[in-house]
Design an enzyme around this catalytic site. Structure first.
Site, PDB file in Angstrom:
ATOM      1  CG  HIS A  60       0.571   6.940   5.414  1.00 43.40           C
ATOM      2  ND1 HIS A  60       1.746   7.366   5.984  1.00 43.40           N
ATOM      3  CD2 HIS A  60       0.720   5.610   5.230  1.00 43.40           C
ATOM      4  CE1 HIS A  60       2.565   6.326   6.138  1.00 43.40           C
ATOM      5  NE2 HIS A  60       1.968   5.243   5.701  1.00 43.40           N
ATOM      6  N   GLY A 104       0.830  -1.192   0.000  1.00 48.91           N
ATOM      7  CA  GLY A 104       0.000   0.000   0.000  1.00 48.91           C
ATOM      8  C   GLY A 104       0.865   1.242   0.000  1.00 48.91           C
ATOM      9  CD  GLN A 160       3.522   5.813   2.497  1.00 50.76           C
ATOM     10  OE1 GLN A 160       2.524   5.283   2.036  1.00 50.76           O
ATOM     11  NE2 GLN A 160       4.472   5.120   3.115  1.00 50.76           N
ATOM     12  CG  HIS A 187      -0.573   1.356   7.421  1.00 50.90           C
ATOM     13  ND1 HIS A 187       0.380   0.840   8.276  1.00 50.90           N
ATOM     14  CD2 HIS A 187       0.114   2.164   6.566  1.00 50.90           C
ATOM     15  CE1 HIS A 187       1.574   1.328   7.949  1.00 50.90           C
ATOM     16  NE2 HIS A 187       1.436   2.135   6.912  1.00 50.90           N
ATOM     17  CD  GLU A 188      -0.936   2.570   2.877  1.00 51.47           C
ATOM     18  OE1 GLU A 188      -0.464   3.722   2.798  1.00 51.47           O
ATOM     19  OE2 GLU A 188      -0.227   1.570   3.095  1.00 51.47           O
ATOM     20  CB  CYS A 222       5.228   2.133   7.357  1.00 51.67           C
ATOM     21  SG  CYS A 222       4.818   3.636   6.467  1.00 51.67           S
ATOM     22  CG  LEU A 223       6.624   0.903   1.326  1.00 46.99           C
ATOM     23  CD1 LEU A 223       6.014   1.234  -0.033  1.00 46.99           C
ATOM     24  CD2 LEU A 223       7.703  -0.149   1.186  1.00 46.99           C
TER      25      LEU A 223
HETATM   26 NI    NI Z   1       2.717   3.294   5.732  1.00 48.40          NI
END
Ligand code: NI
Length: 172
Positions: free
Chosen positions: A140, A46, A51, A136-137, A94-95
């Site tokens: 963000h 995701g 991001q 989660h997204e 998380c990236l």
């Molecule tokens: Ni993340």
């Protein structure tokens, strides 16, 4: 389409509240194509637009890719309209917080409304990993990282580990 650099915590842009998309046009679709390519390139399931430095309420997800084939989902201006009382604890990463994984408790099922990449309203009932990933997204979009759900102690340990990993990368 191009792979874009992913912001890494504690980049202050990750704390921004993203803005709703006013119109789903070719510019937005180009951003979405870049986000999808960036997500696959980074082996993520995701990615939120912030991001890659764009404070827009856009999410791409693909929680099924490990079972073969790509099936990216796009969520524009998503809103969670219902969540279950029942919660589930899952390990998240998380990236933007590389090398860190920890357990987060969230509602186990949700309902969401959003626009698809044609600007058409859609709704989704999700549970399991799809529900977790979408929540989660969505965090963000509101400037929240999964480590913000951890206890103070666990969060500071995670961020120290991240700072150390960053230093090693610079040195290496
Ligand atoms: Ni993340």
């Amino acid at each position: 389409m191009s792979v874009r650099p992913i912001l890494i915590a504690p980049d202050p842009r990750l704390k921004l509240i993203s803005e709703p998309v006013a119109e789903v046009d070719d510019h937005i679709r180009a951003l979405i194509a870049d986000m999808i390519e960036t997500m696959y390139d980074a082996d993520g399931i995701g990615l939120a637009a912030i991001q890659v430095g764009e404070a827009k309420r856009i999410i791409v997800l693909d929680v099924e890719q490990k079972e073969g084939g790509r099936n990216p989902r796009v969520f524009i201006n998503p809103v969670i309209t219902w969540n279950s009382e029942a919660t589930e604890v899952m390990e998240e990463g998380c990236l933007s917080v590389p090398e860190i994984w920890d357990e987060v408790e969230r509602p186990r099922a949700i309902k969401a409304q959003y626009l698809d990449s044609h600007g058409v309203p859609q709704s989704l009932d999700a549970e399991g990993i799809l529900a977790v990933c979408l929540q989660h997204e969505m965090d963000h979009l509101n400037g929240v990282l999964f480590v913000d759900h951890l206890s103070k102690l666990k969060r500071s340990m995670a961020l120290k580990k991240l700072a150390k990993a960053k230093k090693l990368k610079k040195a290496g």
